[in-house]
Scaffold this motif. Structure first.
Motif, PDB file in Angstrom:
ATOM      1  N   MET A 110       3.702 -62.034 -78.725  1.00  0.00           N
ATOM      2  CA  MET A 110       2.771 -62.148 -79.849  1.00  0.00           C
ATOM      3  C   MET A 110       2.127 -60.809 -80.173  1.00  0.00           C
ATOM      4  O   MET A 110       1.632 -60.126 -79.272  1.00  0.00           O
ATOM      5  CB  MET A 110       1.710 -63.169 -79.439  1.00  0.00           C
ATOM      6  CG  MET A 110       1.054 -63.823 -80.603  1.00  0.00           C
ATOM      7  SD  MET A 110       2.361 -64.598 -81.562  1.00  0.00           S
ATOM      8  CE  MET A 110       1.476 -65.250 -82.858  1.00  0.00           C
ATOM      9  N   GLN A 132       7.988 -60.313 -83.568  1.00  0.00           N
ATOM     10  CA  GLN A 132       6.965 -59.293 -83.838  1.00  0.00           C
ATOM     11  C   GLN A 132       7.121 -58.078 -82.928  1.00  0.00           C
ATOM     12  O   GLN A 132       6.209 -57.266 -82.837  1.00  0.00           O
ATOM     13  CB  GLN A 132       5.569 -59.907 -83.630  1.00  0.00           C
ATOM     14  CG  GLN A 132       5.328 -61.139 -84.472  1.00  0.00           C
ATOM     15  CD  GLN A 132       3.878 -61.602 -84.447  1.00  0.00           C
ATOM     16  OE1 GLN A 132       3.004 -60.953 -83.892  1.00  0.00           O
ATOM     17  NE2 GLN A 132       3.616 -62.742 -85.067  1.00  0.00           N
ATOM     18  N   LYS A 185       6.968 -57.368 -90.612  1.00  0.00           N
ATOM     19  CA  LYS A 185       7.436 -57.357 -89.224  1.00  0.00           C
ATOM     20  C   LYS A 185       7.732 -55.903 -88.848  1.00  0.00           C
ATOM     21  O   LYS A 185       7.764 -55.032 -89.718  1.00  0.00           O
ATOM     22  CB  LYS A 185       8.682 -58.232 -89.099  1.00  0.00           C
ATOM     23  CG  LYS A 185       8.458 -59.681 -89.528  1.00  0.00           C
ATOM     24  CD  LYS A 185       7.490 -60.417 -88.617  1.00  0.00           C
ATOM     25  CE  LYS A 185       7.066 -61.702 -89.269  1.00  0.00           C
ATOM     26  NZ  LYS A 185       6.927 -62.836 -88.394  1.00  0.00           N
TER      27      LYS A 185
HETATM   28  C1  LIG Z   1       7.530 -64.124 -88.338  1.00  0.00           C
HETATM   29  C2  LIG Z   1       7.726 -64.871 -87.093  1.00  0.00           C
HETATM   30  C3  LIG Z   1       8.769 -65.797 -86.950  1.00  0.00           C
HETATM   31  C4  LIG Z   1       9.683 -66.167 -88.068  1.00  0.00           C
HETATM   32  O1  LIG Z   1      10.293 -65.121 -88.745  1.00  0.00           O
HETATM   33  P1  LIG Z   1      10.632 -65.259 -90.307  1.00  0.00           P
HETATM   34  O2  LIG Z   1      11.577 -64.156 -90.583  1.00  0.00           O
HETATM   35  O3  LIG Z   1       9.342 -65.137 -91.047  1.00  0.00           O
HETATM   36  O4  LIG Z   1      11.244 -66.604 -90.495  1.00  0.00           O
HETATM   37  C5  LIG Z   1       8.911 -66.409 -85.716  1.00  0.00           C
HETATM   38  N1  LIG Z   1       8.078 -66.156 -84.693  1.00  0.00           N
HETATM   39  C6  LIG Z   1       7.050 -65.295 -84.798  1.00  0.00           C
HETATM   40  C7  LIG Z   1       6.167 -65.038 -83.616  1.00  0.00           C
HETATM   41  C8  LIG Z   1       6.833 -64.631 -86.009  1.00  0.00           C
HETATM   42  O5  LIG Z   1       5.810 -63.787 -86.126  1.00  0.00           O
END
Ligand SMILES: *Cc1c(COP(=O)(O)O)cnc(C)c1O
Length: 397
Positions: free
Chosen positions: A135, A162, A188
């Protein structure tokens, strides 16, 4: 409504040249995808790498592959505080969400709670996978998780959405478990507008993933044009002097989190792959800035000084405030002044009504969500922005 310089909470800026390189990638087609795949496999030293339209699509494919392999298991254990896309992907794969609370400090599992769950034979029988999550970029303790689960046949899927480019003890995040995934979405660590990556060394999982992903039809020309327009819009409005415009348009729902298992699952395009030109040096560069800004916040705000930093790249810097009231006050000021301080998710996972998790009690996740904000650390942050943020946050402690 604020008009004027407004900092986005997280940002992965790209140039007009990157859009051009996307268009070149579109023309090149498959060879562009193979170039990106080859570079990723080299960099992460993994046997198999797949592209999907998003991080949640990546997770859905992994879970569907596991569901085929272990048809009598249907539960997936996730941290009670995580991105809503994670339970959405689990639901989409036709599986059930179960929760483990997070620790009272940080965002990793409460390992006592995890051990309690694992010690119940009837739960173990149903448990298909566990999803440790890095996280905000903070590494989850995968070694500990492996130790706790080693007697059982449970697949571990690393949510590194992330954390692309982060590492722990010289191992790259995303490569530590049976399978891992990244998100290439906006905000991201590295972005190709949208997208997701799966990494795995497990040939059985890989074979199934390949089959499922090969079955998707390629994006149509209108779909690519939509991505192109989206990329141009982002290129223009990710400028802090213009970001207030999309932020003030309620229908864009910027930064809003909803639980939606009906998200679209598409093929990843060579147009998107084109955005990844010199991705590893750009990722390094962006992560160096994120790290330097994090060090600035830690030196300036005593409340952050306990954070461990070795190898960690924060995508945004989490800051726990005293209580909900303080958080609301700070958010109001940030919205007025465009400081880019941001709330995270609207609630812990158990508060998503449609999941029917009323019986779960994860007090740490609930109390964390109430107090948490994040500070921006990305490269669009200038010294005067930092000073304004500092002026508002320092008096809260
Ligand atoms: C953004 C995110 C996802 C999903 O990714 P997407 O490309 O937005 O579908 C999954 N897990 C975490 C912890 C994220 O921050």
């Amino acid at each position: 409504m604020r008009m004027g310089r407004t900092i986005p909470p997280a940002a992965t800026p790209f140039s007009w040249g990157d859009i051009l390189s996307g268009l070149k990638g579109w023309v090149k087609g498959n060879s562009e995808l193979e170039r990106f795949r080859g570079e990723l496999k080299d960099y992460f030293r993994v046997k198999h790498c797949f592209f999907t339209s998003s991080g949640k699509a990546a997770l859905t494919f992994i879970l569907k592959a596991l569901k085929d392999l272990y048809p009598d298991k249907d539960e997936v254990l996730i941290p009670a505080f995580t991105c809503y896309s994670v339970p959405a992907a689990i639901t989409r794969a036709g599986l059930k969400v179960t929760l483990c609370d997070i620790a009272s400090e940080g965002f990793d599992f409460d390992y006592k709670h995890l051990k309690r769950i694992i010690s119940q034979p009837e739960r173990i029988k149903k448990l298909l996978a566990i999803i440790p999550t890095h996280m905000f970029g903070v590494p989850s303790d995968i070694a500990k998780l492996k130790e706790i689960t080693k007697q059982h046949k449970i697949t571990i899927i690393e949510d590194a959405a992330q954390a692309m480019g982060g590492q722990i003890r010289n191992s790259k995040l995303g490569t530590l478990c049976d399978a891992g995934f990244f998100s290439l979405g906006r905000g991201k660590p590295f972005s190709t507008i949208e997208g997701g990556i799966v990494l795995t060394n497990d040939s059985v999982i890989a074979m199934r993933l390949k089959k499922a992903i090969d079955n998707l039809s390629p994006l149509s020309i209108p779909e690519i044009l939509k991505l192109l327009i989206y990329s141009i819009t982002l290129r223009i409005f990710l400028n802090p002097y213009l970001f207030w415009i999309p932020k003030s348009l309620p229908f864009l729902k910027l930064g809003e989190t909803i639980f939606d298992p009906d998200f679209s699952i598409n093929r990843y395009s060579s147009f998107q792959a084109g955005f990844s030109r010199s991705w590893s040096s750009r990722l390094d560069h962006m992560n160096t800035i994120r790290r330097n800004n994090t060090i600035f916040w830690m030196n300036s705000l005593k409340a952050l000084s306990q954070i461990k930093m070795d190898g960690v790249v924060f995508i945004r810097l989490p800051l726990k405030l005293k209580n909900l009231k303080t958080r609301k006050m700070l958010m109001r000021i940030s919205d007025e002044k465009g400081l880019g301080i941001s709330e995270t998710y609207p609630g812990a996972i158990e508060s998503i009504k449609t999941l029917g998790l009323e019986d779960c009690h994860c007090p740490n996740a609930i109390s964390t969500v109430k107090k948490l904000v994040t500070l921006p650390v990305h490269e669009l942050l200038k010294n005067k922005d930092k000073e304004s943020i500092l002026k508002e946050t320092i008096k809260l402690f």
